[in-house]
Motif scaffolding. Structure first.
Motif, PDB file in Angstrom:
ATOM      1  N   UNK A  20       0.843  -1.200   0.000  1.00 32.75           N
ATOM      2  CA  UNK A  20       0.000   0.000   0.000  1.00 32.75           C
ATOM      3  C   UNK A  20       0.880   1.252   0.000  1.00 32.75           C
ATOM      4  N   UNK A  21       1.942   1.249   0.811  1.00 33.70           N
ATOM      5  CA  UNK A  21       2.850   2.399   0.853  1.00 33.70           C
ATOM      6  C   UNK A  21       3.460   2.656  -0.520  1.00 33.70           C
ATOM      7  N   UNK A  49      -8.326  -8.458   7.730  1.00 29.49           N
ATOM      8  CA  UNK A  49      -7.572  -8.224   8.959  1.00 29.49           C
ATOM      9  C   UNK A  49      -6.164  -7.687   8.701  1.00 29.49           C
ATOM     10  N   UNK A  50      -5.333  -8.321   7.838  1.00 29.55           N
ATOM     11  CA  UNK A  50      -3.994  -7.757   7.610  1.00 29.55           C
ATOM     12  C   UNK A  50      -4.039  -6.383   6.954  1.00 29.55           C
ATOM     13  N   UNK A  51      -5.089  -6.113   6.181  1.00 29.77           N
ATOM     14  CA  UNK A  51      -5.226  -4.789   5.581  1.00 29.77           C
ATOM     15  C   UNK A  51      -5.492  -3.758   6.669  1.00 29.77           C
ATOM     16  N   UNK A  52      -6.357  -4.077   7.601  1.00 28.56           N
ATOM     17  CA  UNK A  52      -6.638  -3.160   8.704  1.00 28.56           C
ATOM     18  C   UNK A  52      -5.387  -2.896   9.530  1.00 28.56           C
ATOM     19  N   UNK A  53      -4.621  -3.960   9.803  1.00 22.15           N
ATOM     20  CA  UNK A  53      -3.385  -3.790  10.562  1.00 22.15           C
ATOM     21  C   UNK A  53      -2.402  -2.906   9.790  1.00 22.15           C
ATOM     22  N   UNK A  59      -1.029   4.727   9.275  1.00 22.22           N
ATOM     23  CA  UNK A  59      -1.553   5.898   9.973  1.00 22.22           C
ATOM     24  C   UNK A  59      -0.532   6.413  10.984  1.00 22.22           C
ATOM     25  N   UNK A  60       0.149   5.496  11.666  1.00 21.92           N
ATOM     26  CA  UNK A  60       1.127   5.908  12.681  1.00 21.92           C
ATOM     27  C   UNK A  60       2.288   6.689  12.078  1.00 21.92           C
ATOM     28  N   UNK A  61       2.633   6.416  10.817  1.00 26.37           N
ATOM     29  CA  UNK A  61       3.758   7.134  10.195  1.00 26.37           C
ATOM     30  C   UNK A  61       3.282   8.247   9.270  1.00 26.37           C
ATOM     31  N   UNK A  62       1.967   8.530   9.282  1.00 23.27           N
ATOM     32  CA  UNK A  62       1.469   9.716   8.606  1.00 23.27           C
ATOM     33  C   UNK A  62       1.066   9.564   7.160  1.00 23.27           C
ATOM     34  N   UNK A  63       1.018   8.345   6.623  1.00 24.21           N
ATOM     35  CA  UNK A  63       0.600   8.170   5.229  1.00 24.21           C
ATOM     36  C   UNK A  63      -0.918   8.105   5.100  1.00 24.21           C
ATOM     37  N   UNK A  64      -1.589   7.707   6.179  1.00 24.19           N
ATOM     38  CA  UNK A  64      -3.031   7.529   6.202  1.00 24.19           C
ATOM     39  C   UNK A  64      -3.605   8.349   7.355  1.00 24.19           C
ATOM     40  N   UNK A  65      -4.791   8.912   7.156  1.00 23.12           N
ATOM     41  CA  UNK A  65      -5.503   9.568   8.248  1.00 23.12           C
ATOM     42  C   UNK A  65      -6.930   9.034   8.293  1.00 23.12           C
ATOM     43  N   UNK A  66      -7.473   8.951   9.498  1.00 21.97           N
ATOM     44  CA  UNK A  66      -8.795   8.362   9.693  1.00 21.97           C
ATOM     45  C   UNK A  66      -9.641   9.255  10.582  1.00 21.97           C
ATOM     46  N   UNK A  67     -10.891   9.419  10.188  1.00 16.85           N
ATOM     47  CA  UNK A  67     -11.906  10.054  11.032  1.00 16.85           C
ATOM     48  C   UNK A  67     -12.967   8.989  11.277  1.00 16.85           C
ATOM     49  N   UNK A  68     -13.183   8.633  12.530  1.00 17.00           N
ATOM     50  CA  UNK A  68     -14.069   7.525  12.869  1.00 17.00           C
ATOM     51  C   UNK A  68     -15.438   7.677  12.220  1.00 17.00           C
ATOM     52  N   UNK A  69     -15.870   6.602  11.556  1.00 14.70           N
ATOM     53  CA  UNK A  69     -17.186   6.523  10.903  1.00 14.70           C
ATOM     54  C   UNK A  69     -17.351   7.520   9.762  1.00 14.70           C
ATOM     55  N   UNK A 152      12.730   0.022  13.662  1.00  9.62           N
ATOM     56  CA  UNK A 152      11.971   1.217  13.290  1.00  9.62           C
ATOM     57  C   UNK A 152      12.298   1.722  11.890  1.00  9.62           C
ATOM     58  N   UNK A 153      13.372   1.248  11.294  1.00  9.39           N
ATOM     59  CA  UNK A 153      13.837   1.836  10.035  1.00  9.39           C
ATOM     60  C   UNK A 153      12.872   1.608   8.880  1.00  9.39           C
ATOM     61  N   UNK A 154      12.158   0.476   8.901  1.00 14.13           N
ATOM     62  CA  UNK A 154      11.238   0.214   7.799  1.00 14.13           C
ATOM     63  C   UNK A 154      10.160   1.266   7.704  1.00 14.13           C
ATOM     64  N   UNK A 155       9.523   1.572   8.829  1.00  4.32           N
ATOM     65  CA  UNK A 155       8.485   2.593   8.838  1.00  4.32           C
ATOM     66  C   UNK A 155       9.070   3.972   8.542  1.00  4.32           C
ATOM     67  N   UNK A 156      10.238   4.268   9.103  1.00  2.00           N
ATOM     68  CA  UNK A 156      10.876   5.550   8.828  1.00  2.00           C
ATOM     69  C   UNK A 156      11.156   5.701   7.340  1.00  2.00           C
ATOM     70  N   UNK A 157      11.669   4.638   6.734  1.00  2.00           N
ATOM     71  CA  UNK A 157      11.999   4.691   5.310  1.00  2.00           C
ATOM     72  C   UNK A 157      10.771   4.955   4.454  1.00  2.00           C
ATOM     73  N   UNK A 158       9.649   4.295   4.775  1.00  2.00           N
ATOM     74  CA  UNK A 158       8.420   4.511   4.014  1.00  2.00           C
ATOM     75  C   UNK A 158       7.971   5.953   4.123  1.00  2.00           C
TER      76      UNK A 158
END
Length: 207
Positions: A20-21, A49-53, A59-69, A152-158
């Motif tokens: 996805x990244x 399930x793996x897609x949600x994870x 989202x934690x690294x800032x590529x995705x943002x979510x507003x509930x519902x 942590x480098x994988x997420x940082x790199x993305x």
């Protein structure tokens, strides 16, 4: 459309996050686009399930943002985010360089210098400066031999690649060539201070 995944020993949600990244980085899923876990699951050939994870991780690294519902969508990259990413990248790369040089003997510095030359050759052939800089970080990470940084480098790199790719070319090919060449020479000499100077200058970070 994202191509389906081939299942490997790597954790499935990690594969999904990287796929996805990559689609976000190359514009297949553009900034502002809504993303739906059921549609992504169908495209990738996996369960939801793996897609949600994966979306939670992005989202934690800032590529995705979510507003509930309301929505889950790809974030925009603002000029301020680009500036802060450049600043962070300078400090991150400097940390990798210093850790690597602490652990390298002369033979390893020569080996690393040769591998940086190979990165330079690939960059010249492909005109892909950001890819070359990510390859440099991965090389330094291997020599740094720091287990936490590896986690942590994988997420940082993305996040770094997405933010700087979205901004367009950061510096000319000639500037990136000078940057990589200078770092190669600093690595060969074991000169961390000179390496830091080069890194800060390339990323526009002042003392």
């Amino acid at each position: 459309m994202i191509e389906s995944l081939e299942i490997t020993s790597v954790r499935l949600s990690d594969q999904v996050a990287r796929r996805i990244a990559a689609a976000i980085i190359d514009g297949t899923i553009p900034a502002g686009a809504r993303v739906r876990d059921n549609e992504l699951a169908q495209q990738l050939g996996v369960s939801r399930m793996p897609v949600r994870e994966a979306l939670q991780r992005l989202q934690r690294v800032g590529l995705i943002e979510t507003a509930a519902s309301r929505y889950t969508r790809v974030t925009d990259v603002t000029p301020g985010l680009v500036r802060s990413t450049l600043e962070f990248t300078a400090h991150y790369t400097t940390s990798l360089l210093r850790m690597a040089l602490l652990r390298m003997d002369q033979a390893q510095r020569e080996e690393a210098s040769t591998r940086i030359d190979e990165i330079i050759t690939r960059m010249i052939a492909s005109d892909a400066g950001l890819v070359a800089q990510r390859e440099l970080q991965e090389l330094l990470l291997a020599y740094a031999d720091n287990s936490f940084m590896e986690i942590v480098s994988g997420d940082l790199g993305m996040a770094i690649q997405r933010n700087l790719t979205a901004a367009g070319p950061v510096g000319s090919v000639a500037a990136t060539l000078a940057y990589l060449t200078g770092l190669r020479d600093a690595v060969r000499a074991g000169d961390a201070d000179e390496g830091e100077r080069i890194i800060r200058e390339h990323h526009g970070v002042q003392d």
